[in-house]
Motif scaffolding. Structure first.
Motif, PDB file in Angstrom:
ATOM      1  N   MET A 267       0.839  -1.198   0.000  1.00 46.48           N
ATOM      2  CA  MET A 267       0.000   0.000   0.000  1.00 46.48           C
ATOM      3  C   MET A 267       0.870   1.241   0.000  1.00 46.48           C
ATOM      4  N   ILE A 268       1.828   1.271   0.937  1.00 48.38           N
ATOM      5  CA  ILE A 268       2.665   2.465   1.049  1.00 48.38           C
ATOM      6  C   ILE A 268       3.564   2.607  -0.179  1.00 48.38           C
ATOM      7  N   GLY A 269       4.141   1.475  -0.608  1.00 46.19           N
ATOM      8  CA  GLY A 269       4.997   1.522  -1.790  1.00 46.19           C
ATOM      9  C   GLY A 269       4.237   1.987  -3.012  1.00 46.19           C
ATOM     10  N   SER A 270       3.015   1.495  -3.184  1.00 43.73           N
ATOM     11  CA  SER A 270       2.225   1.875  -4.352  1.00 43.73           C
ATOM     12  C   SER A 270       1.850   3.343  -4.304  1.00 43.73           C
ATOM     13  N   LEU A 271       1.484   3.825  -3.108  1.00 45.51           N
ATOM     14  CA  LEU A 271       1.131   5.242  -2.992  1.00 45.51           C
ATOM     15  C   LEU A 271       2.323   6.110  -3.363  1.00 45.51           C
ATOM     16  N   ALA A 272       3.512   5.719  -2.877  1.00 53.14           N
ATOM     17  CA  ALA A 272       4.700   6.505  -3.191  1.00 53.14           C
ATOM     18  C   ALA A 272       5.000   6.428  -4.681  1.00 53.14           C
ATOM     19  N   LEU A 273       4.809   5.238  -5.259  1.00 57.18           N
ATOM     20  CA  LEU A 273       5.096   5.051  -6.686  1.00 57.18           C
ATOM     21  C   LEU A 273       4.173   5.891  -7.552  1.00 57.18           C
ATOM     22  N   THR A 274       2.909   5.990  -7.158  1.00 54.14           N
ATOM     23  CA  THR A 274       1.972   6.776  -7.956  1.00 54.14           C
ATOM     24  C   THR A 274       2.018   8.252  -7.605  1.00 54.14           C
ATOM     25  N   ALA A 275       2.967   8.648  -6.777  1.00 53.36           N
ATOM     26  CA  ALA A 275       3.113  10.049  -6.397  1.00 53.36           C
ATOM     27  C   ALA A 275       1.863  10.577  -5.700  1.00 53.36           C
ATOM     28  N   PHE A 276       1.347   9.803  -4.768  1.00 48.81           N
ATOM     29  CA  PHE A 276       0.250  10.269  -3.922  1.00 48.81           C
ATOM     30  C   PHE A 276       0.758  11.427  -3.069  1.00 48.81           C
TER      31      PHE A 276
ATOM     32  N   LEU B 241      -2.516  -3.903  -9.820  1.00 45.91           N
ATOM     33  CA  LEU B 241      -1.812  -4.920  -9.038  1.00 45.91           C
ATOM     34  C   LEU B 241      -2.382  -5.009  -7.622  1.00 45.91           C
ATOM     35  N   MET B 242      -2.534  -3.833  -6.987  1.00 44.14           N
ATOM     36  CA  MET B 242      -3.042  -3.796  -5.611  1.00 44.14           C
ATOM     37  C   MET B 242      -4.407  -4.472  -5.509  1.00 44.14           C
ATOM     38  N   PHE B 243      -5.343  -4.032  -6.366  1.00 38.18           N
ATOM     39  CA  PHE B 243      -6.715  -4.521  -6.243  1.00 38.18           C
ATOM     40  C   PHE B 243      -6.805  -6.009  -6.547  1.00 38.18           C
ATOM     41  N   VAL B 244      -6.052  -6.450  -7.550  1.00 41.05           N
ATOM     42  CA  VAL B 244      -6.148  -7.861  -7.920  1.00 41.05           C
ATOM     43  C   VAL B 244      -5.555  -8.746  -6.829  1.00 41.05           C
ATOM     44  N   VAL B 245      -4.397  -8.325  -6.305  1.00 49.12           N
ATOM     45  CA  VAL B 245      -3.701  -9.212  -5.371  1.00 49.12           C
ATOM     46  C   VAL B 245      -4.315  -9.157  -3.978  1.00 49.12           C
TER      47      VAL B 245
ATOM     48  N   LEU C 252      11.613   0.496   5.587  1.00 45.19           N
ATOM     49  CA  LEU C 252      11.425   1.027   4.234  1.00 45.19           C
ATOM     50  C   LEU C 252      10.073   1.714   4.087  1.00 45.19           C
ATOM     51  N   MET C 253       9.053   1.217   4.808  1.00 44.55           N
ATOM     52  CA  MET C 253       7.748   1.895   4.771  1.00 44.55           C
ATOM     53  C   MET C 253       7.889   3.323   5.270  1.00 44.55           C
ATOM     54  N   VAL C 254       8.581   3.467   6.410  1.00 40.59           N
ATOM     55  CA  VAL C 254       8.757   4.810   6.971  1.00 40.59           C
ATOM     56  C   VAL C 254       9.501   5.684   5.971  1.00 40.59           C
TER      57      VAL C 254
END
Lengths: 616, 102
Positions: free
Chosen positions: A381-390, A434-438, A464-466
């Protein structure tokens, strides 16, 4: 304190040596202690060096140890150059590297090649540190080839499967194309300036070469060739998705966080050269933009969890190249750092998912994992948010800086910015697909027992989350490195542009939700037309690049190898052998085995010799 | 007493040597080969004697004595080998012994 910098690559190198020389006879806890401990020591030392360096207020610091080789005036040494740029790189490599090493002590627990794995990992860290700390291009090239070798060894780590060996060879050969171009670049620079010391080289280039002339353009182009090979950019990007054949910590360390960003480092390090060649510099931006869009399309169609992340890595490095191309050097390095955090997090999270699913990597065979795998879910969740520039995650700040720098560029800047924003839109879609499917939806029947591994796998994930969350607030001390020619720090973006950049990834996430979360829209309907099917197939194959290269290079080469299977050069030497053999056959006939024949030969010989003696 | 000229003695030795050599080369029976060899040895012995008589040296005669003993020893060894050969092959044809050909 700063003089101890030579110890940084030495610790992992010693770890490598001790693991290699014992060749797997050490018990696992000791291997883990050496493998992770040596990198941990390096990180501790790097942190202390960083504090001393920042406290000293110096712009740079040089540590000379000994001369490597001495050929005439060419005397490259094992000298280390510490400035803001290498400081950031060194901290990322040792810090993220250490976390991944700790994670790997759990991940690789049941693998028979435990010790071999850590020896390669340590060698990699040593080579990577050499690459970023070397003060001359020869030392950089040593590290460059060293990390390439480790990448090859680790992609093919599970060497009993032929596909893995193929992937390793592909990575090695494709990057070698770039490396050759880079080596020629080094020769060119040396031929003109008689030195390969980076700082001397940059000063000399600035004085002797005029902006926009041919020579700096050729030199920059050759170095760019090396960078696109290593960083998996167009046209040499085909090796990275296949490199996912290696163990997941490798994908995190080498093929996401550190090695593939070496190309970005190289261009940032030699940025003076690229500023002297504006055409090549803008080419860097276009390469980055096209790569990030192509990889974005492909990532949306992949079904393998690691290949999605691999294409996303290609795409994010595309952003870094875009930043480099528009002169936003520090923004690119900033994105490099935040990307190292969140992509390492995503890869390690996917590693946990893969282990829990018993090495199942197809996302459509997973589902509803958020309750079973809470830690993996949180890291994704955190990695994806960072990746999508949330907003306010680390990726938001770095991507923002790159795009704002792009739009401020005269001329093509708007188009580069627009492409980057479209890329961000795709990032939102494929990441949250990826998030929703997995992690959401219904369980697709695949058995999953829950989180695998102990604290040594969960603690690195949490750290790494932090970092992925707050990494955007870290200030990287690279102003002194890029003091001139830097696109100015303060961006005056209008609210509209800022709003678009925040909204677009969110729209992407929304679309992913409609298709894969709530299922309001159906993928099947979208895929009904044959055009969509063909497009899907085309994108899924990575825009047919593998297909194209197979036909352009691989098949002609195989054909040549087949018709030349007997080797023309070898046939000449075969002829020599044949002549010898024929002569031998002739002489063999004189060996009849009859005693009288030998006696006659002796007698005739004697008569001949005596006759000769009498006559002469 | 009229002395025989040295040439005559040497020519005789040469003829004997040639006869012996022809015997070695043409005979198939190994016993005859051995006998031809003896003739060759004696031919060389004769040449020594003739030369020694011509210059009045004793070394030639000493040499002949050595050749004599050598011939005796050689015949002993040679006959022993011939017997072994006969036991193994049931023949004294020398052409049978051509197994060492190239």
């Amino acid at each position: 304190m700063l003089d101890l910098i030579w110890l940084l690559p030495t610790f992992p190198l010693l770890g490598f040596l001790s693991l290699v020389l014992t060749s797997g006879r050490l018990p696992k806890p000791i291997v883990a202690a050496i493998g992770a401990g040596s990198v941990g020591l390096s990180f501790a030392l790097a942190a202390m060096i960083a504090m001393t360096f920042l406290g000293s207020g110096e712009d740079y610091y040089i540590v000379e140890t000994f001369t490597w080789m001495s050929v005439g005036s060419f005397t490259p040494g094992f000298s280390f150059y510490l400035d803001g740029l290498s400081l950031v790189m060194m901290l990322v490599i040792t810090g993220v590297g250490f976390l991944i090493h700790v994670y790997a002590t759990g991940y690789m627990d049941e693998d028979p090649g435990y010790s071999r794995f850590f020896s390669y990992m340590n060698l990699f860290v040593a080579a990577m540190l050499m690459l970023v700390l070397g003060d001359n291009l020869v030392l950089l090239y040593l590290g460059w080839e060293g990390v390439g070798l480790c990448s090859y060894l680790l992609i093919g780590f599970w060497y009993t499967k032929p596909e893995n060996g193929y992937a390793a060879r592909k990575a090695f050969v494709v990057t070698r194309v770039g490396d050759t171009s880079m080596a020629i670049g080094l020769f060119l620079l040396f031929a003109h300036f008689g030195t390969l010391n980076i700082q001397d080289l940059m000063h000399a280039a600035e004085i002797e070469w005029a902006t926009g002339t041919n020579l700096p353009a050729i030199a920059a182009l050759l170095l760019l060739g090396g960078a696109v090979g290593k960083s998996a950019q167009l046209p040499l990007q085909t090796w990275l998705p296949d490199a996912m054949a290696g163990p997941t910590p490798i994908s995190a360390l080498i093929h996401a966080a550190t090695m593939v960003t070496a190309g970005v480092y190289l261009i940032a390090r030699t940025h003076v050269l690229f500023e002297l060649a504006p055409d090549v510099q803008i080419l860097v931006a276009w390469i980055g933009l096209i790569t990030l869009l192509m990889a974005g399309f492909t990532a949306m169609t992949q079904t393998d969890i690691k290949r999605i992340l691999a294409f996303s890595t290609v795409s994010q490095i595309g952003y870094m190249f875009l930043g480099l191309g528009v002169g936003a050097w520090s923004a690119s390095i900033f994105h490099l750092m935040t990307h190292a955090f969140f992509k390492a997090l995503l890869f390690l999270g996917s590693g946990s998912v893969i282990l829990a699913m018993h090495h199942e990597q197809d996302i459509f065979k997973m589902g509803a994992l958020r309750k079973v795998l809470p830690i993996s879910f949180a890291s994704f969740m955190i990695g994806s948010l960072a990746l999508t520039a949330f907003p306010f995650t680390s990726g938001f700040f770095s991507k923002d800086e790159i795009l704002l720098a792009a739009i401020e560029l005269e001329g093509v800047g708007f188009w580069l910015w627009l492409g980057g924003v479209v890329g961000a839109f795709f990032t939102g879609i494929y990441t949250f697909r990826l998030m929703f499917v997995v992690f959401f939806g219904e369980n697709r029947g695949h058995h999953c027992e829950g989180e695998y591994g102990g604290w040594n796998m969960s603690v690195p994930l949490m750290i790494l989350m932090v970092l992925s969350l707050v990494g955007g607030f870290i200030h990287i001390p690279v102003e002194a490195v890029f003091s001139h020619g830097e696109a100015h720090e303060e961006h005056h973006a209008s609210l509209l542009i800022e709003g678009i950049m925040i909204a677009v990834p969110l729209i992407g996430i929304g679309i992913a939700y409609l298709f894969y979360g709530s299922k309001t829209l159906s993928v099947e309907n979208l895929m009904a037309s044959s055009l969509a099917k063909n497009l899907h197939k085309f994108w899924n194959s990575g825009w047919g690049m593998d297909w194209l290269y197979d036909r352009l290079f691989v098949f002609p080469f195989m054909w040549l190898a087949r018709i030349n299977a007997k080797d023309i050069v070898d046939q000449f030497y075969g002829l020599v052998v044949e002549i010898n053999r024929a002569a031998h056959q002739m002489i063999v006939r004189s060996q009849t085995g009859y005693l009288r024949w030998y006696a006659l030969s002796v007698a005739t010989g004697l008569v001949l010799i005596i006759t000769l003696g009498v006559l002469l | 007493m009229e002395t025989i000229p040295i040439e005559h003695g040497l020519i005789l030795a040469g003829i004997l040597f040639a006869l012996g050599l022809i015997g070695v080369l043409t005979r198939r029976n190994i016993v005859f080969v051995l006998m031809s060899l003896e003739i060759m040895l004696n031919a060389s012995g004769l040449a020594f004697i003739v030369a020694a008589a011509r210059w009045g040296h004793a070394e030639g005669q000493v040499m002949f004595l050595i050749i004599l003993t050598l011939a005796a020893a050689e015949v002993a060894v040679g006959l022993g080998l011939i017997i072994q050969m006969f036991r193994k092959y049931q023949t004294v044809d020398i052409n049978v012994l051509s197994e060492m050909k190239g």
